[in-house]
Design a protein around this motif. Structure first.
Motif, short mmCIF file in Angstrom:
data_model
loop_
_atom_site.label_atom_id
_atom_site.label_comp_id
_atom_site.label_asym_id
_atom_site.label_seq_id
_atom_site.Cartn_x
_atom_site.Cartn_y
_atom_site.Cartn_z
N SER A 128 0.82 -1.21 0.00
CA SER A 128 0.00 0.00 0.00
C SER A 128 0.85 1.26 0.00
O SER A 128 0.49 2.26 -0.64
CB SER A 128 -0.93 0.01 1.21
N GLN B 122 2.03 1.75 -3.51
CA GLN B 122 0.91 2.13 -4.35
C GLN B 122 0.52 3.59 -4.11
O GLN B 122 0.20 4.33 -5.05
CB GLN B 122 -0.29 1.23 -4.08
N ALA C 51 0.47 6.49 -6.88
CA ALA C 51 -0.76 7.23 -7.13
C ALA C 51 -0.54 8.74 -7.02
O ALA C 51 -1.07 9.52 -7.81
CB ALA C 51 -1.85 6.79 -6.16
N CYS D 165 1.09 9.93 -10.21
CA CYS D 165 0.50 9.35 -11.41
C CYS D 165 0.36 10.40 -12.52
O CYS D 165 -0.01 11.55 -12.27
CB CYS D 165 -0.88 8.78 -11.06
N ARG E 125 -10.74 8.39 -9.47
CA ARG E 125 -9.98 7.47 -8.62
C ARG E 125 -10.07 6.04 -9.14
O ARG E 125 -9.08 5.31 -9.17
CB ARG E 125 -10.48 7.53 -7.18
N LYS E 126 -11.25 5.65 -9.54
CA LYS E 126 -11.43 4.29 -10.04
C LYS E 126 -10.66 4.06 -11.33
O LYS E 126 -10.05 3.01 -11.52
CB LYS E 126 -12.92 4.02 -10.25
N GLU E 127 -10.67 5.04 -12.23
CA GLU E 127 -9.99 4.90 -13.52
C GLU E 127 -8.48 4.79 -13.36
O GLU E 127 -7.83 3.97 -14.02
CB GLU E 127 -10.34 6.09 -14.41
N ASN F 280 -6.79 4.32 -10.34
CA ASN F 280 -6.38 3.60 -9.13
C ASN F 280 -5.62 4.52 -8.18
O ASN F 280 -4.47 4.26 -7.82
CB ASN F 280 -5.53 2.37 -9.50
N LEU F 281 -6.26 5.59 -7.78
CA LEU F 281 -5.61 6.62 -6.95
C LEU F 281 -5.82 6.37 -5.47
O LEU F 281 -6.23 7.27 -4.73
CB LEU F 281 -6.13 8.00 -7.34
N ALA F 282 -5.55 5.16 -5.01
CA ALA F 282 -5.68 4.85 -3.59
C ALA F 282 -4.49 5.41 -2.82
O ALA F 282 -3.34 5.28 -3.24
CB ALA F 282 -5.75 3.34 -3.38
#
Length: 448
Positions: free
Chosen positions: A345, A348, A352, A355, A421-423, A425-427
């Motif tokens: 995480s 990631q 993000a 990005c 965020r979904k497109e 993956n901005l977790a």
């Protein structure tokens, strides 16, 4: 990291006015933490490219024996201990007092860089009244007028020059060249920050060194994991070489702010046995305000039962609801449980935050979102969203262009944020969406 400037002086000499001038009344943070009184204020200042943290203190009486004045004195002593340079504020119009001598004696004994400034000196720059302050033994007195802003810039320059601090150039140093990720571990005292870092290092104790350009207590630890180099910034190193003031909990606001500011990713550590406290919420709020990528880890998970775990999860959902984008992990640093997914995480979140989002893809996602759900109409007009592009990184900024965008509601912005965020993956990273309305070329032309 940003240097720290502490404002010290007896009551009513204009320290708070000077604080507001130095910080321009922006980003002032009230240190409303357990164990700290509210007379200490923290704010961010800037002088050109040089940024710094200013600490405002209450009236200082070094020899106060008891009561609120003793507590205020301890607060000021703590502020001085964590500062890189001290600005000693005196009142030119009131002249030198016995209390000024006591404070000067205390500052001389510490041997810390100190700048003596005479406030309320409007129209008195050449006055003989300034000469009497030389008897304090702190060198030249710099006249200023905090109320009118006179001499404040010169004072800030003098303070920063006293410690020889200059901002790092973009891309300066080897860290960027080596692609080092700066990871700050933040949290309250005794939540297990040092234990976690020691576990990562595989050492029995914290191996630390001071990086050039940081304050003396900023502890940095190098770590390499699976080919990726990290620089761990620990905010737990609060044991000072000198005296530790028993009235102050071993928690440094300044060190936490500096660690967050200088990091790429922040790991917010929470103690499962104590739940989410006001301090946790304050730190989380500052992380969000700073735009840093963040991962939340609940330590000592093995020390609570199922019922306490359920209560804690609900408390986190309620008190840290503004960090819903942040991955959450339940770990035990001492037992090395849950650390593998935590590293995943953290990496990631870093990716993000940095990005790259192509304009065609952003625009496609935007138009698909509008087609799925149009923004709410405002009067006779409905906001029209035309295209989007990336406006920045760390944190990511998406700029949306169109017409009448000032009427886009916060709820619709959250809807768009979810789609973006979904497109991509901005977790783990905050996402800021800015609306930019196109100007009407006929707005200023009257019909004929």
């Amino acid at each position: 990291m940003k240097p720290v400037i502490a404002l010290v002086g007896r009551p009513n000499v204009g320290k708070s006015t000077l604080f507001n001038r130095l910080t321009k009344s922006r980003d002032a943070i009230v240190a409303d933490f357990a164990g700290l009184t509210r007379d200490r204020h923290y704010g961010n200042g800037r002088l050109g490219k040089r940024e710094f943290i200013v600490v405002d203190t209450g009236g200082f009486e070094p020899d106060a024996a008891s009561g609120i004045y003793r507590e205020m004195a301890r607060q000021t002593q703590q502020a001085v201990a964590e500062a890189d340079v001290v600005i000693f504020v005196v009142d030119v119009r009131a002249g030198v007092s016995a209390q000024d001598h006591d404070i000067a004696t205390y500052l001389r004994r510490l041997g810390k860089p100190c700048v003596l400034t005479g406030n309320k000196a409007e129209g008195m720059q050449e006055s003989a009244h300034l000469a009497e302050f030389y008897e304090l033994g702190l060198g030249e007195v710099l006249p200023v007028s905090a109320a009118h802003g006179q001499g404040v810039r010169s004072l800030a320059e003098r303070a920063l020059d006293a410690i020889g601090w200059q901002p790092e150039e973009e891309g300066d140093g080897d860290a960027e060249a080596r692609n080092v990720i700066r990871l700050a571990v933040a949290g309250r005292p005794n939540v297990g920050k040092s234990t976690l870092i020691n576990t990562w290092l595989g050492e029995e104790r914290l191996v630390a060194f001071d990086l050039p350009g940081t304050t003396r207590d900023a502890i940095s630890v190098p770590l390499e994991r699976q080919g990726q180099k990290f620089e761990l910034i620990d905010t737990a190193g609060l044991r000072r070489k000198g005296r530790v003031f028993e009235a102050i909990e071993k928690f440094s606001v300044v060190k936490t702010l500096q660690a967050i500011e200088s990091a790429h990713v922040v790991l917010l550590l929470i103690d499962a046995t104590q739940g989410v406290t006001d301090q946790d919420a304050h730190i989380a709020g500052y992380i969000l305000e700073s735009g840093r990528a963040v991962v939340v880890a609940v330590n000592k998970w093995d020390a609570v039962d199922d019922y306490e775990r359920q209560l804690l999860e609900r408390s986190i959902e309620t008190r840290l609801s503004f960090l819903k984008f942040a991955p959450m992990h339940f770990i035990s640093a001492i037992r090395r449980q849950g650390l593998g997914p935590l590293w995943t995480s953290l990496l990631q979140a870093y990716k993000a935050a940095n990005c790259k989002m192509p304009t065609p893809v952003l625009t496609r996602v935007l138009l698909e979102a509008v087609q799925f759900q149009s923004p709410k109409r405002s009067g006779m007009f409905r906001p029209k969203l035309r295209y989007a592009h990336q406006g920045g990184m760390n944190p990511p900024v998406i700029v949306v262009h169109g017409n009448s965008l000032e009427h886009v509601t916060e709820a619709y912005k959250r809807f768009l944020e979810g789609r973006f965020r979904k497109e991509f993956n901005l977790a783990g990273t905050p996402l800021r969406i800015e609306m930019k309305t196109s100007s009407n070329p006929y707005a200023d032309k009257s019909g004929s």
